[in-house]
Design a protein around this motif. Structure first.
Motif, PDB file in Angstrom:
ATOM      1  N   THR A 112      48.883  76.821  -0.135  1.00 20.08           N
ATOM      2  CA  THR A 112      49.781  75.705  -0.078  1.00 20.08           C
ATOM      3  C   THR A 112      50.946  75.949  -1.037  1.00 20.08           C
ATOM      4  N   THR A 113      51.991  75.370  -0.424  1.00 17.50           N
ATOM      5  CA  THR A 113      53.180  75.776  -1.233  1.00 17.50           C
ATOM      6  C   THR A 113      53.827  74.319  -1.552  1.00 17.50           C
ATOM      7  N   TYR A 114      53.201  73.444  -1.604  1.00 17.23           N
ATOM      8  CA  TYR A 114      53.533  72.087  -2.123  1.00 17.23           C
ATOM      9  C   TYR A 114      52.250  71.398  -2.491  1.00 17.23           C
ATOM     10  N   GLN A 115      52.538  71.113  -3.938  1.00 15.60           N
ATOM     11  CA  GLN A 115      51.448  70.474  -4.759  1.00 15.60           C
ATOM     12  C   GLN A 115      51.883  69.240  -5.520  1.00 15.60           C
ATOM     13  N   PRO A 116      52.183  68.376  -5.021  1.00 16.35           N
ATOM     14  CA  PRO A 116      52.655  67.064  -5.935  1.00 16.35           C
ATOM     15  C   PRO A 116      51.653  66.388  -6.607  1.00 16.35           C
ATOM     16  N   ASP A 117      50.384  66.420  -6.305  1.00 13.64           N
ATOM     17  CA  ASP A 117      49.443  65.910  -7.026  1.00 13.64           C
ATOM     18  C   ASP A 117      48.654  66.861  -7.843  1.00 13.64           C
ATOM     19  N   GLU A 118      49.089  67.655  -8.605  1.00  8.46           N
ATOM     20  CA  GLU A 118      48.623  68.562  -9.379  1.00  8.46           C
ATOM     21  C   GLU A 118      47.915  68.064 -10.717  1.00  8.46           C
ATOM     22  N   PRO A 119      46.753  68.444 -11.195  1.00  6.02           N
ATOM     23  CA  PRO A 119      46.249  68.070 -12.657  1.00  6.02           C
ATOM     24  C   PRO A 119      47.066  68.901 -13.622  1.00  6.02           C
ATOM     25  N   PRO A 120      47.023  68.592 -14.966  1.00  6.72           N
ATOM     26  CA  PRO A 120      47.621  69.651 -15.812  1.00  6.72           C
ATOM     27  C   PRO A 120      47.164  70.889 -15.777  1.00  6.72           C
ATOM     28  N   LEU A 121      47.836  71.700 -16.347  1.00  5.84           N
ATOM     29  CA  LEU A 121      47.274  73.394 -16.576  1.00  5.84           C
ATOM     30  C   LEU A 121      46.361  73.148 -17.438  1.00  5.84           C
ATOM     31  N   GLU A 122      46.612  72.633 -18.752  1.00  3.83           N
ATOM     32  CA  GLU A 122      45.793  72.782 -19.801  1.00  3.83           C
ATOM     33  C   GLU A 122      44.384  72.146 -19.463  1.00  3.83           C
ATOM     34  N   MET A 123      43.428  72.646 -20.030  1.00  2.00           N
ATOM     35  CA  MET A 123      41.842  72.190 -19.963  1.00  2.00           C
ATOM     36  C   MET A 123      41.304  71.888 -21.347  1.00  2.00           C
ATOM     37  N   ARG A 124      40.172  71.119 -21.462  1.00  2.00           N
ATOM     38  CA  ARG A 124      39.576  70.842 -22.701  1.00  2.00           C
ATOM     39  C   ARG A 124      38.702  71.908 -23.027  1.00  2.00           C
ATOM     40  N   PRO A 125      38.563  72.502 -24.264  1.00  2.00           N
ATOM     41  CA  PRO A 125      37.571  73.542 -24.871  1.00  2.00           C
ATOM     42  C   PRO A 125      36.165  73.195 -24.032  1.00  2.00           C
ATOM     43  N   GLY A 126      35.987  71.732 -23.678  1.00  2.00           N
ATOM     44  CA  GLY A 126      34.366  71.735 -23.376  1.00  2.00           C
ATOM     45  C   GLY A 126      34.420  72.053 -21.870  1.00  2.00           C
ATOM     46  N   ILE A 127      35.384  72.536 -21.273  1.00  2.00           N
ATOM     47  CA  ILE A 127      35.025  73.074 -19.811  1.00  2.00           C
ATOM     48  C   ILE A 127      34.276  74.227 -19.859  1.00  2.00           C
ATOM     49  N   LEU A 128      34.385  74.973 -20.882  1.00  2.00           N
ATOM     50  CA  LEU A 128      33.351  76.148 -21.060  1.00  2.00           C
ATOM     51  C   LEU A 128      31.942  75.758 -20.858  1.00  2.00           C
ATOM     52  N   ARG A 129      31.506  74.620 -21.411  1.00  2.00           N
ATOM     53  CA  ARG A 129      30.303  74.150 -21.535  1.00  2.00           C
ATOM     54  C   ARG A 129      29.908  73.778 -20.244  1.00  2.00           C
ATOM     55  N   GLU A 130      31.251  73.187 -19.554  1.00  2.00           N
ATOM     56  CA  GLU A 130      30.712  72.598 -18.287  1.00  2.00           C
ATOM     57  C   GLU A 130      30.530  73.551 -17.153  1.00  2.00           C
ATOM     58  N   ILE A 131      31.328  74.805 -17.339  1.00  2.00           N
ATOM     59  CA  ILE A 131      31.020  75.892 -16.451  1.00  2.00           C
ATOM     60  C   ILE A 131      29.740  76.276 -16.595  1.00  2.00           C
ATOM     61  N   ARG A 132      29.289  76.735 -17.889  1.00  2.00           N
ATOM     62  CA  ARG A 132      27.878  77.049 -18.349  1.00  2.00           C
ATOM     63  C   ARG A 132      26.775  76.468 -17.620  1.00  2.00           C
ATOM     64  N   SER A 133      27.133  74.957 -17.672  1.00  2.00           N
ATOM     65  CA  SER A 133      26.098  74.130 -16.993  1.00  2.00           C
ATOM     66  C   SER A 133      26.059  74.283 -15.580  1.00  2.00           C
ATOM     67  N   ALA A 134      27.366  74.317 -14.922  1.00  2.00           N
ATOM     68  CA  ALA A 134      27.225  74.502 -13.480  1.00  2.00           C
ATOM     69  C   ALA A 134      26.732  75.689 -13.160  1.00  2.00           C
ATOM     70  N   MET A 135      26.609  76.782 -13.950  1.00  2.00           N
ATOM     71  CA  MET A 135      26.160  77.985 -13.400  1.00  2.00           C
ATOM     72  C   MET A 135      24.634  77.973 -13.756  1.00  2.00           C
ATOM     73  N   ASP A 136      24.251  77.212 -14.685  1.00  2.00           N
ATOM     74  CA  ASP A 136      22.723  77.154 -14.779  1.00  2.00           C
ATOM     75  C   ASP A 136      22.060  76.509 -13.671  1.00  2.00           C
ATOM     76  N   GLU A 137      23.006  75.255 -13.199  1.00  2.00           N
ATOM     77  CA  GLU A 137      22.352  74.612 -11.897  1.00  2.00           C
ATOM     78  C   GLU A 137      22.083  75.473 -10.777  1.00  2.00           C
ATOM     79  N   VAL A 138      23.094  76.329 -10.654  1.00  2.00           N
ATOM     80  CA  VAL A 138      23.240  77.206  -9.212  1.00  2.00           C
ATOM     81  C   VAL A 138      22.065  78.271  -9.409  1.00  2.00           C
ATOM     82  N   GLY A 139      21.897  78.712 -10.862  1.00  2.00           N
ATOM     83  CA  GLY A 139      20.551  79.722 -10.829  1.00  2.00           C
ATOM     84  C   GLY A 139      20.927  81.207 -10.749  1.00  2.00           C
TER      85      GLY A 139
END
Length: 277
Positions: free
Chosen positions: A233-260
């Motif tokens: 895609t070369t046109y992304q007018p509806d982007e979220p911010p680049l910056e993410m919350r530190p808590g995103i790391l915990r969310e990734i960990r939880s998602a990986m745990d769910e996947v197994g």
């Protein structure tokens, strides 16, 4: 808890033929911290790069997705930024260090523009070269330190997306620069076990340090939770911010745990786990 970055990123044009974005967007977070974004019309990856100034030298983290200085004038932009900085903070000698989050082509393509630059140290992004520079070849669990003079970055080996991936922490801003390991998009995972360990290391590391923002090198999600822009895609007018919350790391960990233990694609509101075959 933390205010977002005060910036609206260039995000492509409806038609590349009628591109209205600058080749490289320059955003000064503060006088010593610059974030750059490449134009999507030049390369759809539109990676982010980081230029951090210390008292004795600056570091450029990643060099973008395009080799040609004509279409991607990274060297000129960086030289101008360094010249402007030195005009404000004069000193007799000043060096540039070029490092990488990992050696995929959209992060190292501009290296050649700096090969003959005076007062410059260019460290290739491949595992053998980069990990020897950081000392990870002797201890992959070490926290390496890159001293810019009055500004010391802490660096961790974080393989998983790529075997040579490195994450940078800047205590001055609280930025955790995660490359393609963590960003608002498809987290392509080459090695599931290594990626899992890297997320655990980042959780352990950040538990002991104040993190203002987690900053990766791309934006691929839309502002609709769980919905990403298609590849190329070369046109992304509806982007979220680049910056993410530190808590995103915990969310990734939880998602990986769910996947197994059997890696599979998992869609989450702010990212997508995307194991590669």
């Amino acid at each position: 808890m933390h205010a977002g970055l005060d910036v609206r990123w260039i995000h492509g044009s409806p038609s590349a033929e009628h591109n209205t974005d600058v080749d490289i967007q320059v955003y000064a977070y503060d006088a010593n911290t610059i974030i750059l974004r490449q134009n999507m019309a030049v390369d759809y990856e539109a990676p982010f790069l980081f230029l951090l100034f210390g008292d004795e030298r600056a570091v450029l983290i990643d060099t973008g997705a395009t080799e040609s200085a004509e279409f991607f004038p990274l060297r000129r932009v960086v030289d101008d930024l360094v010249e402007d900085w030195l005009a404000r903070y004069p000193r007799p000698a000043y060096r540039l260090l070029v490092l990488h989050t990992h050696p995929h082509g959209d992060h190292i393509a501009g290296d050649g523009q700096f090969a003959d630059r005076p007062d410059t140290t260019l460290v290739a992004g491949d595992r053998e070269t980069a990990w020897q520079y950081f000392g990870f070849d002797r201890d992959a669990e070490a926290v390496a330190r890159v001293d810019l003079g009055g500004r010391v970055l802490e660096c961790l080996a974080t393989p998983g997306h790529h075997e040579a991936a490195v994450t940078f922490y800047d205590p001055r801003t609280g930025f955790l620069l995660t490359g393609d390991t963590v960003y608002p998009g498809r987290l392509y995972i080459e090695d599931w076990a290594a990626f899992s360990r890297s997320i655990d290391r980042l959780l352990e590391f950040t538990a002991q340090r104040p993190v203002s923002h987690v900053l990766g090198c791309h934006i691929e999600m839309t502002t609709t939770p769980g919905v990403d822009y298609p590849v190329r895609t070369t046109y992304q007018p509806d982007e979220p911010p680049l910056e993410m919350r530190p808590g995103i790391l915990r969310e990734i960990r939880s998602a990986m745990d769910e996947v197994g233990d059997t890696p599979r694609r998992k869609v989450c509101p702010e990212f997508i786990l995307y194991p590669l075959p």
